[in-house]
Every structure is written in C-alpha cells, then in structure tokens.
Design an enzyme around this catalytic site. Structure first.
Site, PDB file in Angstrom:
ATOM      1  N   LYS A 140      -1.511   6.972 -14.282  1.00  0.00           N
ATOM      2  CA  LYS A 140      -2.077   8.280 -14.587  1.00  0.00           C
ATOM      3  C   LYS A 140      -1.188   9.338 -13.949  1.00  0.00           C
ATOM      4  O   LYS A 140      -0.741   9.184 -12.831  1.00  0.00           O
ATOM      5  CB  LYS A 140      -3.476   8.367 -13.967  1.00  0.00           C
ATOM      6  CG  LYS A 140      -4.486   8.986 -14.932  1.00  0.00           C
ATOM      7  CD  LYS A 140      -5.782   9.308 -14.243  1.00  0.00           C
ATOM      8  CE  LYS A 140      -6.624   8.070 -13.937  1.00  0.00           C
ATOM      9  NZ  LYS A 140      -7.889   8.360 -13.271  1.00  0.00           N
TER      10      LYS A 140
ATOM     11  N   ASP B 187       2.676   1.357 -11.948  1.00  0.00           N
ATOM     12  CA  ASP B 187       1.615   2.359 -11.787  1.00  0.00           C
ATOM     13  C   ASP B 187       2.130   3.536 -10.974  1.00  0.00           C
ATOM     14  O   ASP B 187       3.213   3.483 -10.422  1.00  0.00           O
ATOM     15  CB  ASP B 187       0.466   1.760 -10.959  1.00  0.00           C
ATOM     16  CG  ASP B 187      -0.242   0.669 -11.710  1.00  0.00           C
ATOM     17  OD1 ASP B 187      -0.179   0.672 -12.929  1.00  0.00           O
ATOM     18  OD2 ASP B 187      -0.853  -0.181 -11.035  1.00  0.00           O
TER      19      ASP B 187
ATOM     20  N   MET C  17     -11.638   3.029  -4.129  1.00  0.00           N
ATOM     21  CA  MET C  17     -12.023   3.939  -5.218  1.00  0.00           C
ATOM     22  C   MET C  17     -13.419   4.531  -5.014  1.00  0.00           C
ATOM     23  O   MET C  17     -14.183   4.683  -5.965  1.00  0.00           O
ATOM     24  CB  MET C  17     -11.981   3.190  -6.575  1.00  0.00           C
ATOM     25  CG  MET C  17     -10.595   2.711  -6.921  1.00  0.00           C
ATOM     26  SD  MET C  17     -10.529   1.793  -8.457  1.00  0.00           S
ATOM     27  CE  MET C  17     -10.960   0.156  -7.910  1.00  0.00           C
TER      28      MET C  17
ATOM     29  N   PRO D 150       0.781  -1.230   0.000  1.00  0.00           N
ATOM     30  CA  PRO D 150       0.000   0.000   0.000  1.00  0.00           C
ATOM     31  C   PRO D 150       0.818   1.289   0.000  1.00  0.00           C
ATOM     32  O   PRO D 150       0.248   2.368  -0.163  1.00  0.00           O
ATOM     33  CB  PRO D 150      -0.799  -0.109   1.295  1.00  0.00           C
ATOM     34  CG  PRO D 150       0.041  -0.962   2.176  1.00  0.00           C
ATOM     35  CD  PRO D 150       0.777  -1.908   1.295  1.00  0.00           C
TER      36      PRO D 150
ATOM     37  N   THR E 158      -2.764  -5.643   0.460  1.00  0.00           N
ATOM     38  CA  THR E 158      -3.735  -4.785  -0.210  1.00  0.00           C
ATOM     39  C   THR E 158      -4.045  -3.552   0.652  1.00  0.00           C
ATOM     40  O   THR E 158      -3.874  -3.583   1.875  1.00  0.00           O
ATOM     41  CB  THR E 158      -5.000  -5.593  -0.562  1.00  0.00           C
ATOM     42  OG1 THR E 158      -5.819  -4.778  -1.394  1.00  0.00           O
ATOM     43  CG2 THR E 158      -5.779  -5.997   0.681  1.00  0.00           C
ATOM     44  N   ALA E 159      -4.479  -2.471  -0.026  1.00  0.00           N
ATOM     45  CA  ALA E 159      -4.639  -1.192   0.674  1.00  0.00           C
ATOM     46  C   ALA E 159      -5.554  -1.294   1.895  1.00  0.00           C
ATOM     47  O   ALA E 159      -5.267  -0.693   2.935  1.00  0.00           O
ATOM     48  CB  ALA E 159      -5.175  -0.146  -0.293  1.00  0.00           C
TER      49      ALA E 159
ATOM     50  N   GLY F 287      -2.851   5.824   3.149  1.00  0.00           N
ATOM     51  CA  GLY F 287      -2.526   4.974   4.280  1.00  0.00           C
ATOM     52  C   GLY F 287      -1.130   4.387   4.200  1.00  0.00           C
ATOM     53  O   GLY F 287      -0.616   4.137   3.122  1.00  0.00           O
TER      54      GLY F 287
ATOM     55  N   GLY G  22       0.251  -1.240  -7.201  1.00  0.00           N
ATOM     56  CA  GLY G  22      -0.003  -0.909  -5.796  1.00  0.00           C
ATOM     57  C   GLY G  22      -0.799  -2.028  -5.148  1.00  0.00           C
ATOM     58  O   GLY G  22      -1.604  -2.686  -5.808  1.00  0.00           O
ATOM     59  N   GLY G  23      -0.571  -2.257  -3.856  1.00  0.00           N
ATOM     60  CA  GLY G  23      -1.365  -3.249  -3.127  1.00  0.00           C
ATOM     61  C   GLY G  23      -1.132  -4.650  -3.628  1.00  0.00           C
ATOM     62  O   GLY G  23       0.013  -5.092  -3.776  1.00  0.00           O
ATOM     63  N   ASP G  24      -2.216  -5.341  -3.940  1.00  0.00           N
ATOM     64  CA  ASP G  24      -2.146  -6.717  -4.431  1.00  0.00           C
ATOM     65  C   ASP G  24      -2.616  -6.748  -5.887  1.00  0.00           C
ATOM     66  O   ASP G  24      -3.577  -6.060  -6.244  1.00  0.00           O
ATOM     67  CB  ASP G  24      -3.067  -7.599  -3.565  1.00  0.00           C
ATOM     68  CG  ASP G  24      -3.041  -9.036  -4.022  1.00  0.00           C
ATOM     69  OD1 ASP G  24      -2.204  -9.797  -3.492  1.00  0.00           O
ATOM     70  OD2 ASP G  24      -3.826  -9.401  -4.934  1.00  0.00           O
TER      71      ASP G  24
HETATM   72  N1  SAH Z   1      -4.503  -3.257  -6.122  1.00  0.00           N
HETATM   73  C1  SAH Z   1      -4.675  -2.225  -5.152  1.00  0.00           C
HETATM   74  C2  SAH Z   1      -5.914  -1.415  -5.362  1.00  0.00           C
HETATM   75  C3  SAH Z   1      -5.917  -0.609  -6.602  1.00  0.00           C
HETATM   76  S1  SAH Z   1      -7.348   0.339  -6.800  1.00  0.00           S
HETATM   77  C4  SAH Z   1      -4.631  -2.843  -3.751  1.00  0.00           C
HETATM   78  O1  SAH Z   1      -4.688  -4.061  -3.610  1.00  0.00           O
HETATM   79  O2  SAH Z   1      -4.562  -2.092  -2.790  1.00  0.00           O
HETATM   80  C5  SAH Z   1      -6.824   1.899  -6.224  1.00  0.00           C
HETATM   81  C6  SAH Z   1      -7.516   2.229  -4.920  1.00  0.00           C
HETATM   82  O3  SAH Z   1      -6.860   1.574  -3.855  1.00  0.00           O
HETATM   83  C7  SAH Z   1      -7.475   3.692  -4.530  1.00  0.00           C
HETATM   84  O4  SAH Z   1      -8.458   4.413  -5.190  1.00  0.00           O
HETATM   85  C8  SAH Z   1      -7.748   3.592  -3.067  1.00  0.00           C
HETATM   86  O5  SAH Z   1      -9.100   3.352  -2.810  1.00  0.00           O
HETATM   87  C9  SAH Z   1      -6.959   2.359  -2.702  1.00  0.00           C
HETATM   88  N2  SAH Z   1      -5.622   2.663  -2.224  1.00  0.00           N
HETATM   89  C10 SAH Z   1      -4.462   2.271  -2.763  1.00  0.00           C
HETATM   90  N3  SAH Z   1      -3.414   2.686  -2.009  1.00  0.00           N
HETATM   91  C11 SAH Z   1      -3.945   3.354  -0.972  1.00  0.00           C
HETATM   92  C12 SAH Z   1      -3.400   4.009   0.162  1.00  0.00           C
HETATM   93  N4  SAH Z   1      -2.087   4.052   0.373  1.00  0.00           N
HETATM   94  N5  SAH Z   1      -4.253   4.596   1.026  1.00  0.00           N
HETATM   95  C13 SAH Z   1      -5.576   4.554   0.833  1.00  0.00           C
HETATM   96  N6  SAH Z   1      -6.153   3.950  -0.208  1.00  0.00           N
HETATM   97  C14 SAH Z   1      -5.352   3.346  -1.102  1.00  0.00           C
END
Ligand code: SAH
Length: 511
Positions: free
Chosen positions: A59, A37, A174, A14, A120-121, A203, A90-92
């Site tokens: 983006k 990304d 999102m 995240p 994941t976030a 976060g 980002g995340g998973d």
């Molecule tokens: N694959 C990612 C999600 C991608 S969609 C995952 O598993 O986390 C993108 C959305 O993830 C953002 O719009 C937001 O809702 C969330 N997100 C990603 N990073 C974040 C962060 N550091 N803090 C808060 N929300 C986050």
C-alpha cells in the site's frame, strides 16, 4: 512452461537491516524477480542485482495494495516463466503475512517453493524496546493476536476477552485502528487497569518510538504521543519490566536525523558509523563522483612513475581512483616506484594503508596549504619531480605553492570529476524540506558548493527542524564561511570516525 522457476517466501524482519537473515540477503541479491511489501526496509531492496525485476505490491499513499489474488497470480506466472522469484514480506511470512495462502496457491500450481523465516515484529520490537515477553515470575505464555488496522473492517476477529482471562503476554499486531475497543474487551475479560501495557511504533528502526503505560491509560497516552501504525501493542505483567530509557533509545545519537551529503558510494561508511550510534541517516548525495582521466596524460604519468620523488594525494576519491587505474595497469605494487607518499588527511591516508602502503606525510590539518607547507618543510623540493593526484575541483593553491615556493617540478594527474547532483525530485530532498534534520554533514567543499547552488530545492518548510552545519575539516569549513553559512561543528581530524565522535559529543552534551 519451463520447469526451473521457484518461489521463495522470505521474511525480511521487522526493519533493522541487521535483523535480516543471511539466507534472506543471499536470496534478495540473487533473485530475478522481487515482489515486496512496503514494510520492507528500502535499503534491503537496494541489494538486488541490477537486472532484477522489482515489483512493489504494498500500500502506498494514494494507492491501494495489490489484491492478494493478483499477488498470488503474479508469483505463479513469474515462476512458470522459469524465474527465481523472491516474495519478500515484513517480519515473518507465516505471521499475519498471508504466507499460508501463497504457499497453498504455489502447491496447487505444482511449483517448487521454499519458506525463509524472519524475525517477526513482536520479537523485534520487544527486544529493541527492552520488553521481556516471558519472565519466571511474571509471564509464562505469549500470544500473537491481530486487531485489524482498518477501522472500517468488521468487528474484531479475535476474542480478546478470552485472551485476557488466559493471561501471559499479549502482542497485538495491526491493533492501532481499534485500540480503544481492544482495551475495553481486555478490561471486560478481567485485566485490571494497572496491567502494564506498551506500544512500540516503527520498532527496530532509528525512528522507533514507544509509550510505556498501563491498560487504563493506554488509549489516552497513545493518542497524546501521536502513535500510529505500524505499531505493536504489548500487554501483560512481564511488560512492566520495560523502562522508558531502554538500551536502544539511549544510544547517543538516537532520535537525531543527520543528513549525509557525500556521493552515494561513499556515504555507506559514514551512514553505518552514525547508525551504530543510533542516528537516523538521510542521504542527500549532493555530489557524484565519476572517473575522468585523460588517457594520454595517465599513460605518460604511469610510464614515468619511477621518476617521482613524491606522489601527493589530495582526496579520498583521488587516492581510490588512482589505485583503481594503477592496479588495472600493473600487477605488482612495487611498480609504484621509490616515491614517497603524501596525503592531505587521515581518510585519504587510510586508502593507501588498506593497500599496505606506508604514508610518509600527512599534515596536522587537512588543507591544501598545510599539505604544501609540510612538503616544502620536509627538505628542499628544489627541482624534485612531484606528482599531484587530484579531481576537477581541487584548488590550485597546492600546485602553486609547490611550484613557486618549493620550486618543485609538478605533474598533475586528474583522475575524477565531481558533479553536482540535481536534487529536484529526489524523495530524500522532499523529506528534508518537509521535516528538516538535526545536523547536516559536509565532507567536501564541492558538497557545500552544490548545497548552495541548490538552495531552492533544499529550502526548509516553516515547521522543519533547522540542522546544524558540520564540516569534516578546515577546507570545508572555509567553503561554508565563504558562502555565509555557519560552521557549528568541525571534526578535529579529517576522518569519518572523528566526525561521528564530535557529533556524539555535541548531542550528548545537549541532553
Ligand atoms: N509478517 C509481519 C506482520 C505483518 S502485519 C511480521 O511477522 O512482523 C503488519 C503489522 O505488523 C503492523 O500493523 C504492525 O502491527 C506490525 N509491525 C510490522 N513491522 C513493525 C515495526 N517495525 N514496528 C511495529 N510494528 C510492526
């Protein structure tokens, strides 16, 4: 077509680098092509090897994200060229990351691939904002939902009313663009206005912000706090156990932006010490340190190492570069000879101590004068051979005092040069001008000189925060004062940890 290419769909977590898996680190460091990304921590991107091709498909302000089909094509064509490709998200990769589509494309192309999960976030934000997602008494299921950030896009795809009825903890990705609608649908589905709700923005990063609220007040509270994407919305009874002062944001330097002005290679340690205390670190490398040595002089000095009574180190850089040179020429540390060793301050001494060398003298205060006085006071330096290891900007006072007061025979070995960095177009400088900072840490007089010289490039906008000036020790403080800059904080000891400790005390006391 070469058969050796492979694609790794990798989750970068995240934000916080500490949450990147070691598998992801290894792959980023070894891949030949990195497709990423914009939610990926930029510090992670720095870990790639110098010849890795980096492709940003996220983006950016003023630029649309690269369409998904093009990304998929890119992965396929690079792998078909035989490249090891990391697709970093980002995340998973399998949670709202379009990893599923990419996997299918790779399968269809008959390419080999692996998937590396990431934090994941929702999980990262919950942990770093102190929000339990399940609880024996308050919540026994978790749902990950998407709201779709883009306001222009079609109606919500998820039936929020149904999830409201199902209960448990809802984590909405999102969702910021459609927050009001989501809240209305949840309410229509039966969730009461007093159902706990929290939004966490950015976060796990030093810039994390959150709003602790309930469903009835959420839209207004989020608007008042000015939260925007990327944020996660949490709703549910277990969420009610979170508090404003969670563990992450109560660290002493949380919310403080601190500018580090050392050369990049050396900023790492200070940056990590500050981040451990919760600070957001902005790197403005005002100086760069390059090896610069006269080969003739160096070989004469090294040939005569055994003749020195003292070897004197006046800076961390000097000590590091000296031993780099020395160890290239000699296999055995004992070739250093019988000389006693003096260092200007604690950080410089640490360089020697890491090599298991005992430092014989470090003055109480880290200045050239004090170092000279301490040396002269030890015993008569009369006719003693002394080697002083320096850079190009060290003040002559040390050599003068050793020579004229101590009557020593001084040899000077310059092992590096400090150049001013041109900050004109550096993104960090733009950010500094626009937003300012809470503190700026000067770790050398040359950083101060470079700061003064680049006054125009670093002039703060009206609305920017005005930083306090922190100095690593008396010599740097004097340079600040000589340039009519205030010294708001001086480390009691010339070491990075002492500097961080003073900052903690300073900002801790202000709260
Ligand atoms: N694959 C990612 C999600 C991608 S969609 C995952 O598993 O986390 C993108 C959305 O993830 C953002 O719009 C937001 O809702 C969330 N997100 C990603 N990073 C974040 C962060 N550091 N803090 C808060 N929300 C986050």
């Amino acid at each position: 077509m070469s058969g050796t290419g492979k694609v790794y769909l990798v989750g970068a977590g995240p934000g916080d680098l500490g949450l990147v898996t070691s598998r992801a680190y290894d792959l980023v460091a070894s891949c030949e092509v990195l497709v990423h990304d914009n939610l990926v921590n930029p510090d992670l991107l720095e870990k790639v090897s110098p010849d890795c091709e980096r492709i940003d498909v996220g983006k950016q302000p003023g630029r649309h994200a690269v369409p998904q089909e093009e990304i998929a094509e890119l992965l396929v064509s690079k792998a078909q060229e035989g490249k090891i490709v990391v697709r970093l998200k980002g995340g998973d990769p399998f949670v709202f990351g379009r990893g599923g589509e990419e996997m299918t494309v790779l399968e269809e192309a008959g390419l080999s691939y692996e998937i590396v999960p990431g934090v994941t976030a929702a999980l990262g934000c919950a942990a770093y904002a102190g929000i339990p997602l399940t609880h024996r008494d308050h919540g026994s299921s978790i749902s990950f939902l998407t709201g779709h950030e883009d306001v222009a896009k079609e109606a919500l795809r998820v039936d929020f009313g149904k999830f409201a009825a199902a209960g448990g903890t809802l984590c909405v990705y999102m969702g910021m663009g459609k927050l009001e609608q989501i809240v209305d649908e949840l309410a229509a589905g039966g969730l009461k206005g007093n159902t706990p709700a929290v939004v966490v923005q950015q976060g796990t990063l030093p810039t994390q912000t959150k709003v602790v609220s309930n469903l009835g007040k959420l839209t207004q509270d989020v608007q008042d706090a000015g939260l925007v994407a990327p944020s996660i919305i949490f709703v549910g009874n277990a969420v009610g156990l979170s508090r404003d002062d969670d563990w992450f944001s109560s660290r002493p330097l949380f919310g403080k932006r601190i500018v580090v002005t050392r050369a990049r290679a050396q900023a790492v340690e200070l940056k990590s010490l500050l981040e451990q205390e919760g600070a957001e670190v902005l790197e403005l490398p005002l100086i760069q340190v390059v090896s610069e040595v006269d080969k003739q002089i160096a070989s004469e000095v090294f040939a005569g190492l055994g003749t020195y009574e003292w070897i004197v180190f006046t800076s961390v850089n000097g000590a590091s570069k000296f031993f780099d040179l020395f160890l290239r020429g000699f296999k055995d540390l004992r070739s250093l000879g019988p000389a006693r060793l003096a260092c200007v301050g604690a950080s410089t001494a640490e360089v020697l101590e890491r090599l298991h060398l005992q430092v014989d003298l470090v003055p109480d205060k880290a200045t050239a004068e004090n170092l000279a006085k301490a040396l002269i006071d030890t015993e008569s330096l009369d006719s003693a051979n002394v080697l002083v290891v320096t850079g190009n900007r060290n003040r002559d006072i040390l050599v003068e005092m050793l020579d004229s007061v101590g009557h020593a025979i001084v040899d000077l070995l310059q092992v590096y040069a400090t150049d001013f960095t041109n900050l004109g177009d550096v993104p960090e400088a733009t950010r500094f001008r626009r937003e300012g900072a809470d503190a700026i840490v000067f770790a050398s007089s040359s950083a101060v000189d470079s700061y003064v010289e680049q006054e125009d490039e670093l002039r703060l906008d009206e609305a920017a925060r005005r930083p306090i000036h922190c100095s690593i020790g008396p010599a740097t403080s004097r340079s600040l004062r000589d340039n009519e800059l205030s010294v708001d904080l001086e480390a009691p000891k010339a070491s990075l940890s002492a500097m961080v400790e003073s900052l903690v005390q300073h900002f801790g006391n202000l709260q």
